[in-house]
Motif scaffolding. Structure first.
Motif, PDB file in Angstrom:
ATOM      1  N   SER A  25       0.952  -1.116  -0.137  1.00 43.67           N
ATOM      2  CA  SER A  25       0.014  -0.123  -0.388  1.00 43.67           C
ATOM      3  C   SER A  25       0.977   1.483  -0.160  1.00 43.67           C
ATOM      4  O   SER A  25       0.722   2.175  -0.930  1.00 43.67           O
ATOM      5  CB  SER A  25      -1.132   0.041   1.176  1.00 43.67           C
ATOM      6  OG  SER A  25      -0.199   0.117   2.449  1.00 43.67           O
ATOM      7  N   PHE A  30      -0.795   5.308  -1.155  1.00 45.18           N
ATOM      8  CA  PHE A  30      -1.483   5.390   0.051  1.00 45.18           C
ATOM      9  C   PHE A  30      -0.726   5.050   1.477  1.00 45.18           C
ATOM     10  O   PHE A  30      -0.486   3.586   1.725  1.00 45.18           O
ATOM     11  CB  PHE A  30      -2.810   3.753  -0.493  1.00 45.18           C
ATOM     12  CG  PHE A  30      -3.402   3.878  -1.308  1.00 45.18           C
ATOM     13  CD1 PHE A  30      -3.981   4.971  -1.581  1.00 45.18           C
ATOM     14  CD2 PHE A  30      -3.254   3.111  -2.611  1.00 45.18           C
ATOM     15  CE1 PHE A  30      -4.866   5.035  -2.586  1.00 45.18           C
ATOM     16  CE2 PHE A  30      -3.875   3.002  -3.742  1.00 45.18           C
ATOM     17  CZ  PHE A  30      -4.819   4.419  -4.092  1.00 45.18           C
ATOM     18  N   CYS A  67     -10.350  -3.560   7.030  1.00 43.54           N
ATOM     19  CA  CYS A  67     -11.193  -2.238   6.855  1.00 43.54           C
ATOM     20  C   CYS A  67     -11.496  -2.466   8.816  1.00 43.54           C
ATOM     21  O   CYS A  67     -11.681  -2.651   8.866  1.00 43.54           O
ATOM     22  CB  CYS A  67     -11.978  -2.581   5.738  1.00 43.54           C
ATOM     23  SG  CYS A  67     -13.536  -1.407   6.146  1.00 43.54           S
ATOM     24  N   HIS A  85      -9.734   3.164   7.184  1.00 42.47           N
ATOM     25  CA  HIS A  85      -8.102   2.473   6.536  1.00 42.47           C
ATOM     26  C   HIS A  85      -8.435   1.331   5.515  1.00 42.47           C
ATOM     27  O   HIS A  85      -7.609  -0.234   5.250  1.00 42.47           O
ATOM     28  CB  HIS A  85      -7.574   1.604   7.334  1.00 42.47           C
ATOM     29  CG  HIS A  85      -6.885   3.011   8.928  1.00 42.47           C
ATOM     30  ND1 HIS A  85      -6.571   3.908   8.354  1.00 42.47           N
ATOM     31  CD2 HIS A  85      -7.678   2.913  10.023  1.00 42.47           C
ATOM     32  CE1 HIS A  85      -5.921   4.812   9.313  1.00 42.47           C
ATOM     33  NE2 HIS A  85      -6.895   3.941  10.502  1.00 42.47           N
ATOM     34  N   TYR A  87      -8.401  -0.909   2.680  1.00 45.30           N
ATOM     35  CA  TYR A  87      -7.124  -1.132   1.430  1.00 45.30           C
ATOM     36  C   TYR A  87      -7.527  -2.754   1.057  1.00 45.30           C
ATOM     37  O   TYR A  87      -7.913  -3.992   2.098  1.00 45.30           O
ATOM     38  CB  TYR A  87      -5.983  -1.108   2.603  1.00 45.30           C
ATOM     39  CG  TYR A  87      -4.557  -1.200   0.611  1.00 45.30           C
ATOM     40  CD1 TYR A  87      -4.246  -0.362   0.419  1.00 45.30           C
ATOM     41  CD2 TYR A  87      -4.204  -2.263   1.021  1.00 45.30           C
ATOM     42  CE1 TYR A  87      -3.673  -0.483  -1.062  1.00 45.30           C
ATOM     43  CE2 TYR A  87      -3.130  -2.646  -0.561  1.00 45.30           C
ATOM     44  CZ  TYR A  87      -2.862  -1.232  -1.188  1.00 45.30           C
ATOM     45  OH  TYR A  87      -2.609  -1.487  -1.983  1.00 45.30           O
ATOM     46  N   GLU A  90      -3.857  -5.361  -4.398  1.00 47.79           N
ATOM     47  CA  GLU A  90      -4.111  -4.653  -6.100  1.00 47.79           C
ATOM     48  C   GLU A  90      -4.131  -5.600  -7.405  1.00 47.79           C
ATOM     49  O   GLU A  90      -4.754  -5.782  -7.151  1.00 47.79           O
ATOM     50  CB  GLU A  90      -2.468  -3.886  -6.549  1.00 47.79           C
ATOM     51  CG  GLU A  90      -2.683  -3.345  -7.451  1.00 47.79           C
ATOM     52  CD  GLU A  90      -1.582  -2.970  -7.902  1.00 47.79           C
ATOM     53  OE1 GLU A  90      -2.040  -1.639  -8.427  1.00 47.79           O
ATOM     54  OE2 GLU A  90      -0.455  -2.563  -7.429  1.00 47.79           O
ATOM     55  N   ARG A  93      -8.130  -6.772  -6.729  1.00 50.25           N
ATOM     56  CA  ARG A  93      -9.448  -6.258  -6.944  1.00 50.25           C
ATOM     57  C   ARG A  93     -10.090  -6.299  -7.902  1.00 50.25           C
ATOM     58  O   ARG A  93      -9.998  -7.349  -8.572  1.00 50.25           O
ATOM     59  CB  ARG A  93      -8.751  -4.890  -6.998  1.00 50.25           C
ATOM     60  CG  ARG A  93      -7.989  -4.112  -5.621  1.00 50.25           C
ATOM     61  CD  ARG A  93      -7.694  -2.714  -6.120  1.00 50.25           C
ATOM     62  NE  ARG A  93      -6.468  -2.460  -4.907  1.00 50.25           N
ATOM     63  CZ  ARG A  93      -5.801  -1.602  -5.305  1.00 50.25           C
ATOM     64  NH1 ARG A  93      -5.432  -1.065  -6.114  1.00 50.25           N
ATOM     65  NH2 ARG A  93      -5.106  -1.088  -3.660  1.00 50.25           N
TER      66      ARG A  93
END
Length: 150
Positions: A25, A30, A67, A85, A87, A90, A93
């Motif tokens: 992240s 992020f 989360c 928070h 996230y 990647e 997703r």
């Protein structure tokens, strides 16, 4: 195709796999997981007040998402919650993991909160709007809000 097993359960920054997720992240600019860990270590936010929780999404045993839900520290309203928070890794997703994780985080939110705020990066706005949140334009620390169904 192998069956994808998704487990959503309480998590802390001490979880094996947290560092890898935080590193990813941070590399993508992020900062939410770095802030989460710093606040946790300082004892400022352990997601342990009534109604609060910090959940992880585990895909086939690997931590791929996080989360949290807090009482909103920036709101004057005692029954304001805040999604924090969120996230998702990647590579994971687009599989609906964020949607499921958010749904579990919010599942009993109406017991404790009248509405939930979040401050989302612009890339996440469509995600929150699909989840039923509405855009908030006139508050400094809120981009989206969802009123809890009773």
């Amino acid at each position: 195709n192998a069956m994808l097993r998704l487990l959503i359960e309480p998590v802390t920054p001490d979880e094996p796999g947290y560092i890898a997720l935080k590193t990813e992240s941070t590399a993508l600019n992020f900062n939410m997981l770095r802030r989460l860990e710093e606040n946790w270590e300082r004892g400022e936010n352990r997601f342990n007040a009534p109604g609060e929780k910090l959940l992880g999404a585990f895909l086939n045993g690997k931590l791929v998402g996080i989360c949290g839900l807090n009482r909103d520290p920036f709101s004057q309203q005692p029954r304001a919650g805040r999604i924090r928070h969120l996230y998702i890794s990647e590579s994971c997703r687009g599989l609906g993991i964020g949607k499921q994780l958010l749904a579990v985080v919010m599942a009993d939110a109406s017991v404790w909160f009248d509405f939930l705020n979040t401050h989302a990066p612009e890339a996440a706005w469509p995600f929150y709007q699909r989840a039923g949140f509405t855009l908030v334009v006139d508050e400094p620390r809120v981009t989206h809000r969802l009123f809890c169904a009773v």
